[in-house]
Design a protein around this motif. Structure first.
Motif, PDB file in Angstrom:
ATOM      1  N   LEU A 108       9.054  -1.488   7.156  1.00 14.33           N
ATOM      2  CA  LEU A 108       9.298  -0.154   7.686  1.00 14.33           C
ATOM      3  C   LEU A 108      10.772   0.196   7.671  1.00 14.33           C
ATOM      4  N   GLY A 124       0.834  -1.197   0.000  1.00 15.51           N
ATOM      5  CA  GLY A 124       0.000   0.000   0.000  1.00 15.51           C
ATOM      6  C   GLY A 124       0.865   1.242   0.000  1.00 15.51           C
ATOM      7  N   PRO A 125       0.253   2.400   0.157  1.00 15.33           N
ATOM      8  CA  PRO A 125       1.015   3.648   0.110  1.00 15.33           C
ATOM      9  C   PRO A 125       2.006   3.774   1.265  1.00 15.33           C
ATOM     10  N   VAL A 126       3.080   4.479   0.980  1.00 14.06           N
ATOM     11  CA  VAL A 126       4.073   4.774   2.018  1.00 14.06           C
ATOM     12  C   VAL A 126       3.469   5.811   2.953  1.00 14.06           C
ATOM     13  N   GLN A 127       3.603   5.541   4.247  1.00 10.23           N
ATOM     14  CA  GLN A 127       3.071   6.437   5.266  1.00 10.23           C
ATOM     15  C   GLN A 127       4.179   6.813   6.241  1.00 10.23           C
ATOM     16  N   ALA A 128       3.979   7.930   6.901  1.00  9.34           N
ATOM     17  CA  ALA A 128       4.924   8.364   7.923  1.00  9.34           C
ATOM     18  C   ALA A 128       4.459   7.849   9.272  1.00  9.34           C
ATOM     19  N   GLY A 129       5.425   7.441  10.071  1.00  5.29           N
ATOM     20  CA  GLY A 129       5.153   7.039  11.442  1.00  5.29           C
ATOM     21  C   GLY A 129       6.074   7.821  12.344  1.00  5.29           C
ATOM     22  N   ARG A 189       9.121   5.524   8.174  1.00  7.11           N
ATOM     23  CA  ARG A 189       8.210   5.404   7.029  1.00  7.11           C
ATOM     24  C   ARG A 189       7.873   3.927   6.894  1.00  7.11           C
ATOM     25  N   THR A 197       4.047  -5.374   7.504  1.00  8.28           N
ATOM     26  CA  THR A 197       4.443  -3.980   7.358  1.00  8.28           C
ATOM     27  C   THR A 197       5.953  -3.922   7.184  1.00  8.28           C
ATOM     28  N   ALA A 250       5.080   0.846   4.745  1.00  4.34           N
ATOM     29  CA  ALA A 250       4.038   0.455   3.798  1.00  4.34           C
ATOM     30  C   ALA A 250       3.651  -0.975   4.148  1.00  4.34           C
TER      31      ALA A 250
END
Length: 123
Positions: A110, A85-90, A95, A108, A97
């Protein structure tokens, strides 16, 4: 308590289907098949991943795999036919996905440059 190894176990409905998918995810065959319903990958000195045929619990697991370079890992997955899925910030540095195996176990991938020993980070 001294921990010497961490073992992640993903319950799956059909181990052979799962093995094919996890081979694509990890880019190599299992390191060990100690019984017909189990496959093991030795991922690091202290970390292993097992897929185990258990239809009752299949799809109930969350697995986190930290990599030194998320973009490179996602490109490798795409080459193997897997799309996250889309790359997200944590937080401020992490980062990630996610993707799911055939049973719905969430994996996940990361990147956290502050903790990853394989990558230099400059704030």
């Amino acid at each position: 308590m001294d921990i010497v190894r961490v073992l992640m176990v993903a319950p799956v409905g059909n181990v052979e289907t799962a093995v094919v998918w996890y081979e694509k995810l990890l880019g190599r065959p299992a390191d060990n098949r100690p019984m017909p319903s189990l496959a093991d990958w030795h991922l690091s000195t202290g970390g292993r991943l097992s897929v185990f045929e258990d239809a009752e619990r299949a799809g109930s697991t969350l697995l986190n795999l930290e990599v030194p370079d998320l973009d490179e890992a996602l490109a490798q997955l795409k080459e193997r036919g897997l799309t996250a899925g889309p790359v997200q910030a944590g937080g401020t540095r992490t980062r990630f996905a996610a993707l799911e195996d055939p049973d719905g176990n969430r994996v996940t991938v990361l990147e956290n440059p502050a903790t990853c020993p394989l990558r230099q980070h400059t704030p």
